[in-house]
Design a protein around this motif. Sequence first.
Motif, PDB file in Angstrom:
ATOM      1  N   ASP A   1     -48.111  42.495  75.515  1.00  0.00           N
ATOM      2  CA  ASP A   1     -48.138  41.940  74.168  1.00  0.00           C
ATOM      3  C   ASP A   1     -48.591  43.059  73.238  1.00  0.00           C
ATOM      4  N   PHE A   2     -48.247  42.950  71.972  1.00  0.00           N
ATOM      5  CA  PHE A   2     -48.712  43.905  70.970  1.00  0.00           C
ATOM      6  C   PHE A   2     -49.905  43.275  70.260  1.00  0.00           C
ATOM      7  N   PRO A   3     -51.133  43.773  70.507  1.00  0.00           N
ATOM      8  CA  PRO A   3     -52.319  43.132  69.939  1.00  0.00           C
ATOM      9  C   PRO A   3     -52.485  43.368  68.441  1.00  0.00           C
ATOM     10  N   ASP A   4     -51.996  44.481  67.972  1.00  0.00           N
ATOM     11  CA  ASP A   4     -52.125  44.834  66.562  1.00  0.00           C
ATOM     12  C   ASP A   4     -50.748  44.807  65.923  1.00  0.00           C
ATOM     13  N   GLU A   5     -50.728  44.988  64.636  1.00  0.00           N
ATOM     14  CA  GLU A   5     -49.448  44.987  63.938  1.00  0.00           C
ATOM     15  C   GLU A   5     -48.600  46.186  64.352  1.00  0.00           C
ATOM     16  N   ILE A   6     -47.307  46.004  64.256  1.00  0.00           N
ATOM     17  CA  ILE A   6     -46.377  47.101  64.495  1.00  0.00           C
ATOM     18  C   ILE A   6     -46.497  48.040  63.303  1.00  0.00           C
ATOM     19  N   ARG A   7     -46.772  49.300  63.585  1.00  0.00           N
ATOM     20  CA  ARG A   7     -47.036  50.260  62.520  1.00  0.00           C
ATOM     21  C   ARG A   7     -45.755  50.792  61.879  1.00  0.00           C
ATOM     22  N   ASP A   8     -44.684  50.855  62.652  1.00  0.00           N
ATOM     23  CA  ASP A   8     -43.432  51.404  62.135  1.00  0.00           C
ATOM     24  C   ASP A   8     -42.303  50.937  63.031  1.00  0.00           C
ATOM     25  N   CYS A   9     -41.124  50.851  62.470  1.00  0.00           N
ATOM     26  CA  CYS A   9     -39.940  50.464  63.226  1.00  0.00           C
ATOM     27  C   CYS A   9     -38.755  51.236  62.675  1.00  0.00           C
ATOM     28  N   LYS A  10     -37.962  51.821  63.567  1.00  0.00           N
ATOM     29  CA  LYS A  10     -36.740  52.491  63.142  1.00  0.00           C
ATOM     30  C   LYS A  10     -35.681  52.314  64.214  1.00  0.00           C
ATOM     31  N   MET A  11     -34.452  52.490  63.841  1.00  0.00           N
ATOM     32  CA  MET A  11     -33.367  52.393  64.809  1.00  0.00           C
ATOM     33  C   MET A  11     -33.547  53.509  65.843  1.00  0.00           C
ATOM     34  N   ALA A  12     -33.285  53.215  67.103  1.00  0.00           N
ATOM     35  CA  ALA A  12     -33.480  54.184  68.182  1.00  0.00           C
ATOM     36  C   ALA A  12     -32.440  55.283  68.114  1.00  0.00           C
ATOM     37  N   ALA A  13     -32.888  56.501  68.426  1.00  0.00           N
ATOM     38  CA  ALA A  13     -31.999  57.663  68.386  1.00  0.00           C
ATOM     39  C   ALA A  13     -31.101  57.735  69.608  1.00  0.00           C
ATOM     40  N   SER A  14     -31.532  57.143  70.718  1.00  0.00           N
ATOM     41  CA  SER A  14     -30.737  57.199  71.939  1.00  0.00           C
ATOM     42  C   SER A  14     -30.700  55.822  72.584  1.00  0.00           C
ATOM     43  N   PRO A  15     -29.717  55.587  73.447  1.00  0.00           N
ATOM     44  CA  PRO A  15     -29.670  54.293  74.129  1.00  0.00           C
ATOM     45  C   PRO A  15     -30.936  54.062  74.946  1.00  0.00           C
ATOM     46  N   ILE A  16     -31.463  52.872  74.910  1.00  0.00           N
ATOM     47  CA  ILE A  16     -32.733  52.560  75.566  1.00  0.00           C
ATOM     48  C   ILE A  16     -32.690  52.777  77.080  1.00  0.00           C
TER      49      ILE A  16
END
Length: 129
Positions: free
Chosen positions: A46-61
């Motif tokens: 789980d993510f206990p804190d807020e998500i600090r940043d989000c961007k589209m991924a540069a490469s396939p996961i």
Amino acid sequence: MEIEVLGVRGSARPHLDFRSAYGYGWGAWMGEVVPKAGNVIYVEIDFPDEIRDCKMAASPIPSSPVFSRDGEELVVACSIEIASRCGITELRVGSSVVTVVSDDVLPSLVDGDRVEIRVNGLSLWPLNL
């Protein structure tokens, strides 16, 4: 998710350093009995804190580690399992699905989008299989 505990830090709310099939990470242990270094355990994340940043991924996961370190932040490569429904988004993180509040942090994403998010760490909940 299966993880191998590499180390334990702290005592009041121990933090585990771990490795998994998805890379290296760390998180706060939320169970009562603290695992030892070398233990292989199953956890829900789980993510206990807020998500600090989000961007589209540069490469396939699938071809890149899910967890990586950038300074004191944990970078989590994941895909959108279910895009925002009333401010809630489900993220596919390795073998886990994590539900997050997504009002402002994950805008305009659709199912299947690949993103990289930055967090201060994870919460690791014991899972008995």
